[in-house]
Write a protein that holds these residues in place. Structure first.
Motif, PDB file in Angstrom:
ATOM      1  N   UNK A  35       0.966  -1.234   0.193  1.00  0.00           N
ATOM      2  CA  UNK A  35       0.010   0.086  -0.180  1.00  0.00           C
ATOM      3  C   UNK A  35       0.880   1.450  -0.008  1.00  0.00           C
ATOM      4  N   UNK A  36       2.088   1.079  -0.266  1.00  0.00           N
ATOM      5  CA  UNK A  36       3.038   2.140   0.240  1.00  0.00           C
ATOM      6  C   UNK A  36       3.012   2.882  -1.273  1.00  0.00           C
ATOM      7  N   UNK A  37       2.112   3.777  -1.528  1.00  0.00           N
ATOM      8  CA  UNK A  37       2.112   4.714  -2.884  1.00  0.00           C
ATOM      9  C   UNK A  37       3.157   5.603  -3.035  1.00  0.00           C
ATOM     10  N   UNK A  38       3.140   6.375  -4.031  1.00  0.00           N
ATOM     11  CA  UNK A  38       3.978   7.541  -4.463  1.00  0.00           C
ATOM     12  C   UNK A  38       3.172   8.746  -4.428  1.00  0.00           C
ATOM     13  N   UNK A  39       3.437   9.530  -3.553  1.00  0.00           N
ATOM     14  CA  UNK A  39       2.652  10.755  -3.602  1.00  0.00           C
ATOM     15  C   UNK A  39       3.531  12.046  -3.645  1.00  0.00           C
ATOM     16  N   UNK A  44       8.644  18.229 -10.233  1.00  0.00           N
ATOM     17  CA  UNK A  44       8.869  19.518  -9.975  1.00  0.00           C
ATOM     18  C   UNK A  44      10.330  19.958  -9.812  1.00  0.00           C
ATOM     19  N   UNK A  45      10.925  20.471 -11.016  1.00  0.00           N
ATOM     20  CA  UNK A  45      12.663  20.518 -10.927  1.00  0.00           C
ATOM     21  C   UNK A  45      12.968  21.619  -9.886  1.00  0.00           C
ATOM     22  N   UNK A  46      13.770  21.449  -9.438  1.00  0.00           N
ATOM     23  CA  UNK A  46      14.759  22.226  -8.306  1.00  0.00           C
ATOM     24  C   UNK A  46      14.164  21.824  -6.841  1.00  0.00           C
ATOM     25  N   UNK A  47      13.279  20.927  -6.527  1.00  0.00           N
ATOM     26  CA  UNK A  47      12.740  20.533  -5.261  1.00  0.00           C
ATOM     27  C   UNK A  47      13.758  19.584  -4.888  1.00  0.00           C
ATOM     28  N   UNK A  48      13.549  19.056  -3.719  1.00  0.00           N
ATOM     29  CA  UNK A  48      14.514  18.296  -3.014  1.00  0.00           C
ATOM     30  C   UNK A  48      14.028  17.081  -2.439  1.00  0.00           C
ATOM     31  N   UNK A  55      10.680   7.546   5.558  1.00  0.00           N
ATOM     32  CA  UNK A  55       9.914   7.684   4.806  1.00  0.00           C
ATOM     33  C   UNK A  55      10.363   8.881   3.677  1.00  0.00           C
ATOM     34  N   UNK A  56      10.207   8.666   2.223  1.00  0.00           N
ATOM     35  CA  UNK A  56      10.874   9.477   1.565  1.00  0.00           C
ATOM     36  C   UNK A  56       9.708  10.863   1.462  1.00  0.00           C
ATOM     37  N   UNK A  57      10.647  12.172   1.401  1.00  0.00           N
ATOM     38  CA  UNK A  57       9.897  13.402   1.492  1.00  0.00           C
ATOM     39  C   UNK A  57      10.220  14.096   0.393  1.00  0.00           C
ATOM     40  N   UNK A  58       9.441  15.300  -0.008  1.00  0.00           N
ATOM     41  CA  UNK A  58       9.645  16.363  -1.080  1.00  0.00           C
ATOM     42  C   UNK A  58       9.492  17.521  -0.362  1.00  0.00           C
ATOM     43  N   UNK A  59      10.119  18.399  -0.617  1.00  0.00           N
ATOM     44  CA  UNK A  59       9.996  19.633  -0.193  1.00  0.00           C
ATOM     45  C   UNK A  59      10.777  20.670  -1.469  1.00  0.00           C
ATOM     46  N   UNK A  60      10.291  22.210  -1.152  1.00  0.00           N
ATOM     47  CA  UNK A  60      10.930  23.199  -1.903  1.00  0.00           C
ATOM     48  C   UNK A  60      12.196  23.338  -1.553  1.00  0.00           C
ATOM     49  N   UNK A  64       9.302  23.896   2.127  1.00  0.00           N
ATOM     50  CA  UNK A  64       7.840  23.860   1.844  1.00  0.00           C
ATOM     51  C   UNK A  64       7.622  22.414   1.483  1.00  0.00           C
ATOM     52  N   UNK A  65       6.652  21.744   2.275  1.00  0.00           N
ATOM     53  CA  UNK A  65       6.488  20.251   2.021  1.00  0.00           C
ATOM     54  C   UNK A  65       5.517  20.250   0.609  1.00  0.00           C
ATOM     55  N   UNK A  66       5.848  19.059  -0.274  1.00  0.00           N
ATOM     56  CA  UNK A  66       5.157  18.984  -1.376  1.00  0.00           C
ATOM     57  C   UNK A  66       4.471  17.514  -1.446  1.00  0.00           C
ATOM     58  N   UNK A  67       5.095  16.545  -0.864  1.00  0.00           N
ATOM     59  CA  UNK A  67       4.518  15.400  -0.689  1.00  0.00           C
ATOM     60  C   UNK A  67       5.517  14.356  -0.035  1.00  0.00           C
ATOM     61  N   UNK A  68       4.891  13.107   0.019  1.00  0.00           N
ATOM     62  CA  UNK A  68       5.858  12.263   0.755  1.00  0.00           C
ATOM     63  C   UNK A  68       5.558  10.850  -0.253  1.00  0.00           C
ATOM     64  N   UNK A  69       6.584   9.720   0.029  1.00  0.00           N
ATOM     65  CA  UNK A  69       6.453   8.520  -0.840  1.00  0.00           C
ATOM     66  C   UNK A  69       6.625   7.387  -0.025  1.00  0.00           C
TER      67      UNK A  69
END
Length: 325
Positions: A35-39, A44-48, A55-60, A64-69
């Motif tokens: 159930x571990x999906x990709x969110x 989004x170029x330039x995000x980290x 847990x995988x995270x994505x931020x600007x 600023x949080x964009x999502x997790x994975x």
């Protein structure tokens, strides 16, 4: 005799209960992974993208949080490809891991590979076509008791070709084939041609920066005392950790010359003076990201790649890479 049979029965019951409990935990882990999906927004170029508390995270760039994975211990991304290296739940999990690769923002992994070892490093080629991983492992015949060895692998998403372990490649040092058996490889970083890569080789207490060729299946030594290399976006510089005379690692950047056998033209120590045991990542042409512990917590920092400035604390976490669209 009756007492002995009773004790044996109790022992067998305990073993069965422990086995059943381990199986239930393993199945729960597998179900959670399913159930571990990709969110994430990997376009989004330039995000980290990084890992925080498994847990995988994505931020600007401003945090600023964009999502997790998915659940991972190590992750990396490029061109909307995400590699996730995770410990597999259940019995023997310390030496059982999975490499899971997501592409194009899909919520389910396109590729799942079993690997033997504990997650250590992960990388994706600039094109998003190649992925690599490094794992710690025990039990090798040449390993010093109580210490880990490492192995690294490469997989091509275009045709499903598994290059196996880098130990299957031919290492060349000082123009001759290196024949020692105690070699370890780790920290792969890819060039833009989807053929050339760099990695660390260790043997007999020494380390080398190795230039790899996926077609020829060779690894050629470029420089001594280079670990966890990271090739810059322009393909001309390598950031790495260098072991100092005090037994600590300090981040450096070296500049490569041109040609089939590049030589080092310059080597600069970065402003981060703390001990760093990580494979740095280039956020852009001028900035590096890396992790080091702060009060026991893995913490991300950035630092200029030219030796100027000072480290900047970014976020709690590890395994950073930039999203490149």
């Amino acid at each position: 005799m009756t007492r002995a049979r009773t004790l044996l029965g109790v022992l067998l019951t305990v073993v069965l209960l422990v086995t059943a409990a381990a199986y239930v935990l393993w199945r729960r882990g597998e179900a959670a992974a399913a159930q571990d999906g990709l969110h994430l927004r990997l376009d989004r170029h330039g995000t980290v993208v990084y890992v925080d508390r498994d847990r995988v995270r994505q931020v600007t760039p401003r945090g600023t949080a964009i999502g997790d994975g998915p659940t991972c211990q190590r992750a990396a991304t490029a061109r909307s490809t995400l590699i996730c290296v995770r410990t597999r739940p259940g019995p023997l999990s310390a030496q059982s891991a999975q490499v899971r690769v997501y592409t194009g923002g899909a919520r389910e992994p396109e590729v799942t590979l079993p690997v033997w070892g504990a997650p250590s490093r992960a990388r994706v080629s600039p094109s998003g076509h190649l992925v690599s991983w490094t794992v710690f492992r025990t039990g090798d015949s040449y390993a010093v008791p109580g210490r880990f060895s490492t192995t690294a692998g490469v997989y091509d998403l275009r045709d499903g070709h598994h290059y196996g372990s880098l130990e299957d490649f031919e290492p060349i040092v000082d123009g001759e084939r290196y024949r020692e058996q105690d070699v370890n490889f780790w920290g792969v970083t890819f060039a833009a041609d989807d053929r050339t890569f760099y990695a660390t080789m260790a043997s007999k207490g020494r380390t080398w920066l190795m230039r790899g060729d996926l077609v020829r299946r060779t690894l050629t030594a470029v420089r001594r005392n280079v670990e966890c290399p990271s090739l810059s976006p322009d393909g001309r510089r390598i950031a790495y950790k260098k072991r100092t005379e005090h037994g600590r690692w300090r981040l450096h950047v070296l500049r490569l010359g041109r040609g089939a056998r590049p030589v080092v033209r310059a080597d600069v120590a970065l402003a981060e003076t703390a001990h760093v045991d990580d494979q740095p990542a280039w956020l852009d042409d001028d900035t590096l990201a890396y992790a080091r512990p702060v009060d026991g917590t893995p913490t991300l920092f950035t630092v200029p790649a030219d030796g100027s400035g000072r480290p900047h604390r970014f976020a709690a976490g590890s395994s950073p890479t930039p999203a490149t669209g």
